[in-house]
Design an enzyme around this catalytic site. Structure first.
Site, PDB file in Angstrom:
ATOM      1  N   LYS A 132       0.859  -1.191   0.000  1.00 28.67           N
ATOM      2  CA  LYS A 132       0.000   0.000   0.000  1.00 28.67           C
ATOM      3  C   LYS A 132       0.891   1.235   0.000  1.00 28.67           C
ATOM      4  O   LYS A 132       1.935   1.252   0.675  1.00 28.67           O
ATOM      5  CB  LYS A 132      -0.901  -0.047   1.233  1.00 28.67           C
ATOM      6  CG  LYS A 132      -1.993   1.004   1.258  1.00 28.67           C
ATOM      7  CD  LYS A 132      -2.888   0.812   2.489  1.00 28.67           C
ATOM      8  CE  LYS A 132      -4.006   1.836   2.541  1.00 28.67           C
ATOM      9  NZ  LYS A 132      -4.860   1.658   3.735  1.00 28.67           N
ATOM     10  N   SER A 175      -9.675   1.658   2.791  1.00 28.11           N
ATOM     11  CA  SER A 175      -8.811   2.415   1.920  1.00 28.11           C
ATOM     12  C   SER A 175      -7.779   1.580   1.172  1.00 28.11           C
ATOM     13  O   SER A 175      -7.205   2.057   0.201  1.00 28.11           O
ATOM     14  CB  SER A 175      -8.074   3.476   2.741  1.00 28.11           C
ATOM     15  OG  SER A 175      -7.234   2.852   3.697  1.00 28.11           O
ATOM     16  N   SER A 228      -9.856  -0.705   6.961  1.00 22.55           N
ATOM     17  CA  SER A 228      -9.284  -0.506   5.626  1.00 22.55           C
ATOM     18  C   SER A 228      -8.595  -1.716   5.016  1.00 22.55           C
ATOM     19  O   SER A 228      -8.240  -1.700   3.833  1.00 22.55           O
ATOM     20  CB  SER A 228      -8.299   0.667   5.641  1.00 22.55           C
ATOM     21  OG  SER A 228      -9.007   1.873   5.658  1.00 22.55           O
TER      22      SER A 228
END
Lengths: 482, 471
Positions: free
Chosen positions: A74, A149, A173
């Site tokens: 990420k 996210s 997330s």
């Protein structure tokens, strides 16, 4: 075209050990898959770095199960020499000068970082649509959101671009996009994985975790990234035992609780139905299921907003255009530099959260909201603690719905919070929570089960998740379902 | 009716730790700019603070010395504001649970003791140093993360003298406890003074004078600021709640900025640093590590006959004082010892730029030489002659005297002859003595020492001379 990346990690490992393939074969295949993908799952593809690393590994002994396997990170995890944007304009030229602790661990395990994945800007959002680089698309239906996210990480694992990704989870997330994209995602116990090098959002909630195609491989990746880090005082000294150790054990006699709130009206029927099927399955297998009330669970949304945004407003103060990242040209003075750099550099959702967070911490508000929130948070912790005196695990859905349309809810800033009501409690209590796919709705969109464990008890969660996975034998490859 | 001054003081002290408070960078502000800096000090995205345990111990020591109650479970807080010298956009400090609270320190002005209460003492990090040059500003991150303690008094002081005595007392305590080097001029100790004046029991509006550069200026700034406020009040104007600085050149306080009501720092508990537990064991360890402080040293010295003036001189030089303290359990003559240390030995040390602990003046040698001076078997001239050898060789005092060929005449017969000669040559002095003028003894002693080129044992000469004169 070879399809090594469709094999299990164990199979790939055998091929590497027997010198049937080299790490570069895996890297080339991953690069080709990523370049041919239109999911917008990546912000940065590090072809050069990955190829270089793969070549270096050719001379090395295959020393562990994850050796030579490509992994995506990420883009809020700091990588030395590799663009790290947190999906924000304000960091779109930011090349860090150090590695996050998890990156060091990934490198030490001789895994190969293939690139940085798309996400909500600074991890603020639950659809990945707040990304400065545009939203990633759901591999099951490109008109749908990936969730967020960690949407890019979920999408790239789901679409089989790479077998492994890391996400971060401040308020669901990892779990929610894993649920939307049909993969296994684990938010470990707060303190299990070092946060050093994770661009902070809500410091008391943030946790990095593995996102993978299946349960076993998830546990293997958690093995690699866990452990005390002296650079992160909130990381735990708790012993890290092999997280795969309980996989395959019978779940007979396992005591499982379902919070009534998790099966209340806020959850879509199609989701509840799937969860109920699982409950029946578990009962049949000799596990006990009790429906219980956990105090303050319904307050988790409010707590998340107060604590998360309060901490975020402070954590994001350092992006001021002075030392790194985007900076406006020719400011009139320092205030002008701050105002315009932050005004232009941050997106709408991030600015909204900074403003709300600043308001919540302002003057007397800190007492009315923030301190009160910390008290109620302790209440949640205590009520979970009580529950875990009686039960081994807590289960329920991860998301109230399946992945929704890219166009839906764009003008409703609160929507994402209420959609995520079921994932916040684990963050509030610092407990480990995970997603394991349990089926599809009529539109063939994945539905996931949330498993919440006691602190430091990820191994038991994997035990249950692996049992469910084995029983269901779902086809979780979106490429094969057209 | 006179205006009464009400004064409170906030002091920041840099702590003498090896590394910074929240990172492992060297605590070396003052070296080449930006040479002691890492990603944590820069507030780089993703970095997290660590916590230097020595900072906790040093701050704990300060809190104990200031008689504070200790917050045994304490945490850190974030103070949020934007400023170029603040890398993270917040300072990690302590607001809710300062390490020490409700303490006090005793000061003395003109022999009158007074208690100054300490509101709290808390731990925090220093900011970058801003350097302004032409139209540019530069930042030195060496200072970012240097550990500080801030000591906040209650508004217990009422005169400039009391304020100065408080600062001086704090400086002396911290120096002796090895907490900070307390160099006000260099900024390792910074004083902010709050002052208001009033004719009634209700306090007036206060002004804050920031960063006063010396202890004497603390006094001057208070005098000038009180005058300024009095003039305003006498003219029917109001004192403005504002921040000032003291301009030494023009001897006046100058307004820097008006304080906005309710400055909003959005404090909240620092989530990156877990709560710290200060155990009773740690408190005991730290307590035991506190050396003898200045006040107690002064008492010990005066008890041994050293004048207040000299005792203070010794205390101003902590290394000399530490050296002298090596002899507290011996029965040497402390007056002689202190005179040597403040006189010839200090001169030697200054010239050679050495610490006394780096010389060869070991404990036994010092005892020997002080005793020899005390008994009169050597005099101060001989001491001067052997000083360099004492400091730089391993030879004993006797060996040095022998090696130097210094003869000390302690033979009464030999001395009697010299004395007789001198008395014969100074008949008028002898008759003066007989007539009751005892002062001539000193003159005669001098003549005898001159005759023996300073090698006579002075004690013995004195004794023999008196015997001869009184015959």
């Amino acid at each position: 075209m070879n399809k090594y990346l469709d094999l299990s990690i164990k199979e790939i490992n055998e091929l590497l050990k027997n010198k049937k393939i080299k790490p570069i074969d895996l890297v080339n295949e991953a690069i080709e898959r990523i370049e041919n993908s239109d999911l917008n799952a990546f912000i940065t593809l590090d072809k050069e770095g990955a190829i270089k690393k793969a070549k270096e590994l050719e001379d090395k002994e295959v020393d562990n199960l994850l050796f030579g396997i490509p992994i995506a990170l990420k883009d809020n995890i700091v990588t030395k020499g590799l663009l790290t944007t947190a999906a924000s304009h304000i960091l779109d030229n930011f090349i860090p000068i150090y590695d996050a602790t998890v990156v060091e661990k990934i490198n030490d395990a001789n895994m190969i970082i293939i690139g940085k994945t798309n996400m909500d800007e600074f991890a603020m959002g639950s659809t990945s649509r707040t990304s400065y680089y545009g939203a990633p698309l759901n591999p099951w239906d490109k008109t749908r959101v990936t969730g967020g996210s960690s949407g890019g990480s979920a999408a790239c694992v789901s679409a089989r671009l790479v077998p492994f990704a890391l996400g971060s989870d401040t308020g669901g997330s990892i779990r929610q996009p894993s649920s939307y994209c049909g993969i296994v995602g684990m938010k470990p116990t707060y303190g299990r994985v070092s946060r050093y090098g994770l661009i902070a959002f809500g410091s008391s909630l943030d946790q990095i975790g593995p996102m993978t195609r299946n349960v076993y491989e998830n546990a293997c990746l958690l093995n690699v990234i866990s452990g005390r880090d002296d650079k992160d005082l909130t990381s735990s000294h708790a012993k890290v035992e092999d997280f795969t150790r309980k996989i395959g054990n019978s779940i007979k006699g396992m005591k499982i609780a379902v919070p009534n709130f998790f099966m209340s009206d806020i959850v879509d029927d199609e989701v509840k139905d799937k969860v109920n099927e699982i409950i029946e399955l578990l009962k049949k297998e000799g596990a006990s299921i009790d429906y219980i009330d956990i105090d303050y669970l319904e307050n988790a949304v409010t707590l998340y907003q107060i604590i998360g945004m309060g901490e975020a407003s402070s954590n994001l103060a350092r992006f001021d255009g002075v030392k790194f990242g985007f900076s406006i040209k020719e400011p009139k003075n320092v205030d002008d530099l701050y105002g315009k750099t932050r005004g232009e550099g941050f997106g709408e959702e991030v600015k909204r959260r900074i403003m709300v967070g600043s308001y919540l911490l302002s003057g007397e508000n800190a007492k009315i909201y923030y301190n009160k929130a910390l008290q109620i948070r302790n209440g949640i912790r205590e009520s979970f603690k009580k529950a875990f005196e009686k039960y081994d695990l807590i289960i329920g859905p991860n998301a109230t719905t399946v992945a929704y349309s890219q166009d839906e809810g764009l003008n409703d800033p609160l929507r994402s919070f209420y959609d995520d009501a079921l994932v916040f409690p684990a963050n509030m209590a610092g407990l480990p929570g995970m997603n394991v796919p349990i089926g599809f709705n009529n539109d063939n969109l994945p539905i996931g089960l949330q498993i919440i464990g006691n602190v430091w008890d990820e191994a038991t969660m994997y035990q249950l998740a692996s049992f469910i996975e084995g029983k269901l034998e779902l086809n979780l490859d979106p490429r094969e379902v057209k | 009716m006179e205006y009464k001054k009400t004064i409170g003081i906030e002091i920041h002290c840099e702590l003498k730790t090896n590394t910074k408070i929240y990172s492992d960078s060297i605590n070396g502000y003052g070296t080449t700019a930006n040479s002691n800096v890492n990603v944590v000090d820069l507030g780089y995205p993703g970095t997290l603070p660590t916590l230097n345990e020595n900072v906790i111990r040093t701050a704990l020591k300060a809190a104990l010395i200031l008689n504070c109650d200790i917050n045994k479970i304490m945490h850190f807080d974030r103070k949020n504001y934007f400023y170029p010298d603040l890398p993270k956009g917040y300072q990690i400090t302590q607001a809710e649970t300062p390490i020490g609270v409700n303490g006090y320190v005793m000061i003395e002005v003109d022999g009158t003791p007074k208690k100054v209460r300490i509101h709290d003492i808390h731990i925090e990090e220093d900011t970058c140093k801003s350097i302004h040059y032409k139209h540019h500003s530069f930042l030195d991150f060496n200072r970012a993360g240097v550990p500080l303690i801030e000591i906040v008094t209650e508004a217990d002081m009422n005169t400039p003298e009391e304020a100065m005595a408080y600062v001086e007392k704090l400086r002396e305590l911290f120096l002796y406890a090895d907490i900070s080097d307390c160099k006000i001029e260099e900024g390792s100790m910074r004083c902010d003074v709050n002052i208001s004046i009033s004719k009634t029991d209700e306090l007036g509006t206060r002004a804050e004078i920031k960063n006063i550069g010396s202890i004497s200026n603390v006094g001057r700034a208070i005098v000038k600021e009180a005058e300024r406020q009095e003039e305003l009040l006498e003219n029917g104007e109001e004192v403005c709640f504002a921040t000032y600085r003291y301009d030494e050149k023009n001897d006046k306080t100058i307004m820097m900025r008006v304080k906005e009501a309710g400055n909003d720092y959005r404090y909240f508990p620092e989530p990156d640093i877990p709560f710290v537990e200060i155990t009773d064991e740690m408190i005991k360890e730290v307590k035991d590590s506190i050396p003898m402080l200045a006040g107690e040293r002064r008492k010990e010295y005066e008890k041994r006959g050293i004048t207040t003036l000299n005792a203070n001189k010794i205390i101003q030089n902590r290394i000399i004082s530490n050296y002298l303290n090596l002899f507290l359990d011996t029965d040497i003559n402390f007056v002689i010892a202190s005179n040597l240390l403040l006189g010839d030995i200090s001169a030697y040390l200054n010239k050679s730029e050495k610490s006394i602990f780096d010389t060869n003046l070991y404990k036994d040698k010092f005892i020997d030489v002080v005793n020899k001076l005390d008994k009169g078997s050597i005099n101060s001239k001989v001491f001067k002659d052997i000083l360099v050898d004492l400091m730089e060789t391993d030879d004993s005092v006797d060996e040095i005297i022998a090696n130097k060929g210094i003869k000390i005449i302690s033979d009464p017969n030999e001395l009697i002859n010299v004395i007789k000669t001198v008395l014969d040559n100074n008949a008028s002095s002898v008759s003066d003595y007989k007539g009751g003028n005892e002062r001539v003894i000193k003159y005669l002693m001098g003549q005898i020492m001159k005759e023996t080129k300073g090698s006579a044992n002075p004690e013995l000469v004195n004794k023999l001379l008196l015997e001869e004169l009184n015959k």
